[in-house]
Enzyme design. Structure first.
Site, PDB file in Angstrom:
ATOM      1  CD  GLU A   1      -2.736   1.351   2.399  1.00 28.33           C
ATOM      2  OE1 GLU A   1      -3.366   2.457   2.564  1.00 28.33           O
ATOM      3  OE2 GLU A   1      -2.645   0.305   3.281  1.00 28.33           O
TER       4      GLU A   1
ATOM      5  CG  ASN B  67      -5.487   5.092   0.832  1.00 25.78           C
ATOM      6  OD1 ASN B  67      -6.198   4.478   1.372  1.00 25.78           O
ATOM      7  ND2 ASN B  67      -4.297   4.473   1.207  1.00 25.78           N
TER       8      ASN B  67
ATOM      9  CG  ASP C 163      -9.319   1.745   3.248  1.00 22.60           C
ATOM     10  OD1 ASP C 163      -9.055   1.013   4.161  1.00 22.60           O
ATOM     11  OD2 ASP C 163      -8.447   2.917   3.252  1.00 22.60           O
TER      12      ASP C 163
ATOM     13  CD  GLU D 188      -7.066  -0.740   6.435  1.00 29.05           C
ATOM     14  OE1 GLU D 188      -6.414   0.033   5.696  1.00 29.05           O
ATOM     15  OE2 GLU D 188      -7.959  -0.342   7.041  1.00 29.05           O
TER      16      GLU D 188
END
Length: 789
Positions: A559, A614, A676, A733
């Site tokens: 990420e 993101n 997310d 996460e």
């Protein structure tokens, strides 16, 4: 025919016959001149001129008749009865008057024929009456057939004269009809005279005849020509005066002639302005009706027009402009006032001025008006409070219910603020949902606090969201003069700072300015400025945190995490600068830069390693987001299947239809879409149903408590079960301990991310040996760490 010629040549004095013809010609010309004048007048005045024309024509034809009678050279002396003679004049006048009325204003064919017949009958009746006035030792006998023929000829000539008058123009309009009328009169008279026989009758006893009619000829000629000339002169003067009056009435200005400050004459426009009859203005003082704006004397001539107030008879006031100058009137110097109505212009100027200084929607003063008043108050040195107001939830109401509803809300707010503020206070709308209030005569904060409480109470009362879905709230920032600033710009800034703090502290409250607040806001403004230039200055960088398979801990992707290294402030965490970037719009170029950098970095990795980026909800407001992503893939050469775009549920809140359309465009490119922070939004299930996401990431707030909170573990279990039923992989996460990894593994999470597996690091080129070393490091890392993403 020969009898007529013989009558004219052999039995009449040719000199008097010529004189009679001249009188007849002048009378006919005068007749048609007067008729032409009547056509220029209104109907009522036209009838008056018709009567004058009938008088001139009747007297002219009567004079022609009697001059021709006096020209008759018979063997028997004759005289005329005065009464019957006067009656013959009246008959001629009435005959012509009736003819003109019938002929009408247009003198078309049929009315001209009817008018000609009436005129001929009137002339014939005058002739016969005149013959009846003959006094002498004779018996009068008539040939009525010849007389009837003469009347018919006269009628035809008159009809042709009227028709020609109606059709011709210029001098022919007078000359041709006049000649035709003379022809008709002469034909009738001499034909009728030739058809008349005066037979001597000694048995008739009459007074002795006075020889000679020279004096009578001169008297008739002089009287007739004098009357015709007088009528023509009067007609000319009337035309001049009427045209002059018409000119004064045609002007748009009011006119008045003054004598020693009193009105002698005035036109209709001035009378209309004053609301009185023109006759009522005569002999009144001009100062009664006008007040000069500069206080000058009205009776003094001015080089330039001056503005004045005009007081109408009903007491109403109008604005006028007066120009004064001297003219000669009735042989003396008089003053003329030319008055122009400025009321409409003044009203328009005030409307323009109002539009320039007031908000068109609410009617409140606008920014220009507010700024002028603010600077004026600062110049006076008197204390006051400046309140900056911003509506809460207004944008949501405007987007949900439409701009018309938003406008209605703004008007309601404007009315509410007007009612709450004092008469001396100023309430202004400076744009959008921003309002400003100047509260006068404020020595300390207590009075301002009272107004603030009234505003908040008013909104709580009138804008109750439980009863009205379109209700809005208000946040207020307050600055005091001179305590918080002595310049307009500084005071505005400090009121805005206080407003910003009020909105940061939860909205629906009021904050007064203080220095600490100013420091915080200044710090944020500096960050906003620096953030806009961070890309160009090379201050931004990407860190990559591994995403691993929960069971074997193999790395499946990374990420991309954004970092900002400020040249003076050092490292600034994303939770500080990302919201600022979103507020000021800097997230758009920054987000595009992140996409290009992340794709370029992933191209240096093995093909099975993906990269996650993101995407901010602000970026979804761009209609070309899919184009930005496609360009980043094309420039870098990265396979679209290796790119994951992480979005939060908030992208669905602003414009759901547009967001779904953009998501489908991205999906069509081949990239994978990840939900997310799942579980923290407002409509997670409906979002999963609306769009086929490729993966779900459980928010770290649940994972961090999975070992000590059974409810957190139950939520994770439910989310994993939901993902399994939808065939969606689930990522946990924030895994920081081996115990957390084991629990999420037991609950069925196939992938995990957190400091347990590796801290964010700069991008490197992985060769097979290096990749195995990284995976081994991830498998042996057990120590918990504090997250810094």
């Amino acid at each position: 025919m020969f009898r007529v010629i013989e009558c004219v040549v052999g039995q009449h004095d040719w000199r008097l016959v010529v004189l009679a013809a001249i009188v007849c010609l002048l009378g006919s010309a005068s007749l048609f001149l007067l008729l032409r004048r009547s056509l220029d007048c209104a109907e009522a005045r036209r009838r008056q001129w018709i009567a004058v024309a009938a008088l001139a024509a009747g007297v002219g034809v009567w004079a022609t008749h009697f001059l021709a009678m006096l020209a008759y050279d018979g063997s028997t002396p004759l005289r005329f009865d005065p009464g019957i003679t006067a009656l013959s004049v009246a008959i001629a006048v009435l005959g012509y008057w009736a003819a003109f009325l019938v002929a009408g204003r247009g003198f078309t064919l049929l009315p001209s024929i009817a008018g000609g017949a009436l005129g001929a009958l009137g002339v014939a009746a005058m002739h016969m009456t005149g013959m009846a006035s003959v006094v002498g030792p004779v018996v009068v006998r008539y040939d009525f057939g010849a007389i009837a023929a003469a009347v018919a000829v006269n009628a035809v000539c008159f009809a042709l004269a009227f028709a020609a008058f109606g059709r011709l123009g210029g001098s022919l309009k007078i000359a041709v009809p006049a000649l035709l009328a003379v022809l008709g009169v002469v034909a009738l008279h001499f034909t009728a005279m030739s058809a008349t026989v005066l037979a001597p009758d000694p048995t008739r006893n009459v007074p002795a005849m006075v020889a000679g009619h020279g004096w009578l000829v001169a008297a008739i000629t002089a009287a007739t020509l004098g009357l015709i000339a007088l009528v023509l002169v009067v007609a000319l003067l009337d035309r001049m005066l009427t045209d002059l009056r018409g000119l004064t009435e045609a002007t748009l200005e009011g006119l008045a002639i003054l004598k020693s400050g009193r009105i002698m004459e005035a036109n209709g426009q001035l009378a209309d302005l004053l609301g009185v009859d023109p006759a009522n203005l005569v002999d009144t003082e001009a100062s009664r009706w006008f007040r000069l704006a500069d206080g000058l004397d009205l009776t003094i001539s001015h080089d330039d027009p001056v503005e004045a107030e005009l007081v109408r008879a009903d007491g109403d006031t109008r604005f006028v402009e007066i120009a004064t100058h001297a003219v000669e009137y009735r042989g003396r110097s008089r003053q003329v006032l030319a008055v122009r109505d400025l009321t409409a212009r003044k009203v328009a100027e005030r409307q323009v001025e109002h539009l320039a200084t007031h908000d068109t929607l609410t009617g409140l003063p606008n920014r220009a008006r507010f700024t002028a008043l603010l600077e004026g108050l600062i110049g006076s040195g008197k204390g006051f409070a400046l309140l900056a107001l911003d509506l809460d939830r207004f944008k949501a109401v405007n987007d949900l219910f439409g701009h018309s509803a938003g406008d209605a809300i703004l008007c309601r707010v404007a009315d509410l603020l007007r009612d709450i503020a004092d008469e001396n206070d100023l309430v202004a709308r400076i744009g959008g949902d921003e309002f400003l209030i100047i509260q006068r005569d404020v020595g300390d904060a207590e009075k301002a606090q009272s107004l603030v409480r009234s505003i908040l109470d008013g909104f709580a009362r009138e804008m109750d969201i439980t009863r009205d879905p379109m209700a809005v709230g208000v946040s207020i920032g307050v600055a005091l003069y001179p305590a918080d600033g002595e310049e307009a710009s500084a005071l505005r800034h400090k009121a805005d700072v206080a407003l910003y703090r009020a909105k940061e502290c939860g909205r629906g409250i009021a904050c007064f300015f203080d220095l600490e607040m100013d420091r915080i806001v200044r710090n944020r403004r500096e960050l906003e400025h620096d953030l806009r230039h961070a890309i160009a200055r090379g201050e931004l960088s990407l860190m990559f945190q591994p995403l691993v398979a929960t069971a074997g801990k193999q790395i499946v992707g990374y990420e991309a995490l954004l970092r900002w290294t400020h040249p003076t402030r050092g490292s600034i965490t994303p939770d500080i600068f990302i919201p600022i970037a979103e507020d000021v719009g800097a997230i758009i170029p920054i987000g595009e830069w992140v996409l290009h950098e992340a794709c370029a970095a992933a191209m240096r990795w093995p093909p099975h390693i993906s990269v996650a980026v993101n995407v901010s909800p602000i970026q979804f407001q761009l209609s070309n987001l899919a184009g930005v992503v496609e360009r980043a893939l094309r420039v870098s050469g990265l396979d679209a299947a290796r790119l994951e775009l992480e979005v939060t549920e908030s992208v669905m809140l602003r414009n759901r239809a547009s967001a779904l359309s953009t998501l489908h465009q991205l999906k069509d490119l081949g990239v994978r879409i990840v939900m997310d922070d799942f579980g923290t939004g407002y409509s997670s299930l409906s979002n999963l149903q609306a769009f086929p996401f490729d993966k779900i990431k459980i928010d770290q707030s649940f994972v961090s408590h999975v070992t000590d909170d059974e409810s957190a573990r139950s939520i994770i279990r439910a989310i994993v079960a939901l993902g399994r039923s939808l065939d969606l992989p689930v990522v946990a996460e924030g895994v920081e301990t081996e115990e957390q990894r084991q629990m999420v593994l037991e609950e069925g999470c196939p992938q995990a991310q957190g400091f347990l597996f590796g801290s964010p690091a700069k991008a490197v080129v992985y060769f097979p040996a290096a990749l195995r070393a990284v995976e081994e490091t991830a498998q042996t890392r057990l120590a918990p760490r504090t997250r810094q993403s």
